[in-house]
Design a protein around this motif. Sequence first.
Motif, PDB file in Angstrom:
ATOM      1  N   ARG A  18      32.721  45.277  28.368  1.00  0.00           N
ATOM      2  CA  ARG A  18      34.158  45.466  28.159  1.00  0.00           C
ATOM      3  C   ARG A  18      34.578  45.251  26.704  1.00  0.00           C
ATOM      4  O   ARG A  18      35.770  45.153  26.400  1.00  0.00           O
ATOM      5  CB  ARG A  18      34.933  44.484  29.051  1.00  0.00           C
ATOM      6  N   SER A  53      40.847  40.314  26.788  1.00  0.00           N
ATOM      7  CA  SER A  53      40.626  41.592  27.483  1.00  0.00           C
ATOM      8  C   SER A  53      41.924  42.305  27.821  1.00  0.00           C
ATOM      9  O   SER A  53      41.937  43.523  28.037  1.00  0.00           O
ATOM     10  CB  SER A  53      39.839  41.349  28.780  1.00  0.00           C
ATOM     11  N   ASP A  55      43.358  41.865  30.530  1.00  0.00           N
ATOM     12  CA  ASP A  55      43.192  42.157  31.952  1.00  0.00           C
ATOM     13  C   ASP A  55      43.444  40.888  32.751  1.00  0.00           C
ATOM     14  O   ASP A  55      42.602  39.996  32.812  1.00  0.00           O
ATOM     15  CB  ASP A  55      41.771  42.677  32.198  1.00  0.00           C
ATOM     16  N   HIS A  61      37.700  41.970  38.794  1.00  0.00           N
ATOM     17  CA  HIS A  61      36.840  43.078  38.386  1.00  0.00           C
ATOM     18  C   HIS A  61      35.407  42.618  38.165  1.00  0.00           C
ATOM     19  O   HIS A  61      34.458  43.352  38.431  1.00  0.00           O
ATOM     20  CB  HIS A  61      37.407  43.731  37.124  1.00  0.00           C
ATOM     21  N   GLU A 170      45.997  46.966  42.947  1.00  0.00           N
ATOM     22  CA  GLU A 170      44.623  46.732  42.496  1.00  0.00           C
ATOM     23  C   GLU A 170      43.902  45.739  43.401  1.00  0.00           C
ATOM     24  O   GLU A 170      42.711  45.909  43.702  1.00  0.00           O
ATOM     25  CB  GLU A 170      44.616  46.249  41.043  1.00  0.00           C
ATOM     26  N   ASN A 255      39.681  48.732  32.678  1.00  0.00           N
ATOM     27  CA  ASN A 255      41.112  48.534  32.475  1.00  0.00           C
ATOM     28  C   ASN A 255      41.796  49.839  32.053  1.00  0.00           C
ATOM     29  O   ASN A 255      42.681  49.839  31.199  1.00  0.00           O
ATOM     30  CB  ASN A 255      41.362  47.441  31.438  1.00  0.00           C
TER      31      ASN A 255
END
Length: 327
Positions: A18, A53, A55, A61, A170, A255
Amino acid sequence: MDLRTQFISTLKAYCNLRDLALEEPFLSKLTNDYYVPTMKEWDILWKEIEHGSGDELFGLHLGESMQLNALGIVGHIISTSNTVGEALMIGASMVSLVAEGFHIGSEVVGDTIKVELGSSGEMAAQYPYYHKHVQDFLGALLIHELDGLIVDKVCPLCISMPFAESTLDEYCRVLRCGEHQYAESISFMVDVQLLGIPVITSNYRMQQYLLALLRERPGVGRLGEEPLKNKVAAYIMNNSYLRILSIDDVAANFNLSSRSMQRKLKDEGSSFKEIVDNVRKELAMEYLKDKNNQVKDVAYSLGYNESSAFVRAFKRWTGTTPSLYFS
C-alpha cells in the motif's frame, strides 16, 4: 515462525504493498522473541498506519488480504480439526497469540450459532486505534478463513459490527452481511449446521503449492514504488488460493473505487481483465507442472466453474490442451 512474528511480517508486506512506510526500529523490536510491546506502542503504530494510509478501515482490509499469509495458522487448524466446529474452538484458542486483549466466544442460539469477538471495554477507551483496527482485522480474518476450511464462500446470516454510516457498505462487502446491526464488538450468526461440516484437506495441498511458488518470487509483497498493475497482479496472486478476487475487492484494498483503479491501470497500458488473465495463465502453468495436480482441481482453484472453460482458456494461451502441452 511464531504467530506474532508471522503477523508482523504480513503487516509489513501489506503496508509496503500500500506504499506505506513504517518505523523499522519498532517493527524490528516486535520480531524479537524477548521483546513484549506495550499496548501504548501498538496504539501509536496503528494510529500512524491509519493516518499514513488515509484508510480508516486498514485493519479490515488487512484481515481480508491475509488469507494466504495465514496458511500457517490454517494449517495447524486443519491438521487438528475434523469439523468446522472443532476448527472454531482451536482457532479461538489461538487468538490471544496473535492479538493481546481479544478472545472469541460462541454459543448456539436456536438453529444458528453466534460467534463473537470480545475484548475489554477499558482497552477500547485507552487504546482506540489498536482496538479498532485489530478488531476489524480479526473479524475479517474469521469470515474469510472459514472459506478455506470448507472450500466454499461463507455468508453470515447476520452481522453485528461497530460501523459508521460512511463505512457501512465496506463492512458489509468484506464481512458479507445482508442483515446487520450496530454493536461495539463484531459478531456474526451462521447456520448451526456449519459446525458439523467436515474440514476439507485436499485444497490445502494446492494452497501449500502456491505458497511455495510465491516464496520463489521475491518481488511479490515487496513492490515499493512499482506500477499499480504490478501491485494488483501481486495482490491477486497472493489471494488466489481459494478464488480470483473481484475488481471491487481488489480496488478496496488499495483504497480506490473500481472505476479509479481501472482508469489508473488504463494509464499504465493495462486492464483488470488482462491482469487476471495473466495471473491465471502463470498459475496454471506452474500448477500443471506437478502431475499430481488434476486439471479439474486447477480449474476450480483459478475460478473456472467448468473444466471445459479452463481448457478453452489454456488453448488460447498456448494453442493446445493441458494434456498435450505437458505430455
